[in-house]
Design an enzyme around this catalytic site. Structure first.
Site, PDB file in Angstrom:
ATOM      1  CB  SER A 139     -19.863  10.451 -82.922  1.00  0.00           C
ATOM      2  OG  SER A 139     -20.850  10.509 -83.929  1.00  0.00           O
ATOM      3  CE  LYS A 141     -20.853   6.871 -84.910  1.00  0.00           C
ATOM      4  NZ  LYS A 141     -21.944   7.733 -84.497  1.00  0.00           N
TER       5      LYS A 141
END
Length: 147
Positions: A68, A105
């Site tokens: 990701s 993230k």
């Protein structure tokens, strides 16, 4: 020693030693023509702990699992250096605890909203709400890669 294991990250607490570290040649490694051998006569030692860790008591390592964050240069199996003493801020890459799982993230903070943005278009942006069990666990300061 694994401090915590989840599907996304394995978090390790560093074990500091008093070793001198690996040999270090502070001459700069040429990506062009080779340097003369006399440049390597003076030997120094380099400790990665001293180079990468600012706060010993609040620094941890974690191995990335997944894709990701590939757009930010964080690839599967990379080793992250995470400092829990740093304040979360917009645009920082953070290790977060979200609804029982760790994830890494980019933080997006806009007024009273927090978003967790992946750096891969194949993954959705996550909006953090009051309903989520959410903590910014630490800020990524460095990444160690294998080549």
């Amino acid at each position: 020693m694994i401090a915590h294991k989840s599907n996304a990250l394995n978090i390790f607490q560093p074990q500091f030693t008093e070793s001198l570290g690996a040999l270090f040649f502070d001459t700069g490694i040429s990506a062009g023509f080779p340097s003369p051998t006399e440049d390597f006569e003076e030997q120094q030692h380099l400790s990665l702990d001293k180079e990468l860790v600012r706060n010993k008591e609040t620094t941890f390592y974690a191995r990335v699992s997944g894709q990701s964050m590939i757009g930010a240069g964080l690839d599967d199996n990379d080793l992250l250096v995470i400092d829990r003493s740093l304040a979360p801020a917009n645009n920082k890459i953070a290790v977060c605890f979200l609804d029982g799982e760790f994830t890494v993230k980019r933080l997006r903070v806009d007024k009273d909203e927090i978003w967790l943005q992946p750096e891969n278009p194949n993954y959705p942006i996550i909006r953090v709400t009051e309903d989520n069990d959410f903590v910014v666990w630490g800020i990524v300061t460095n990444v160690i890669k294998k080549v």
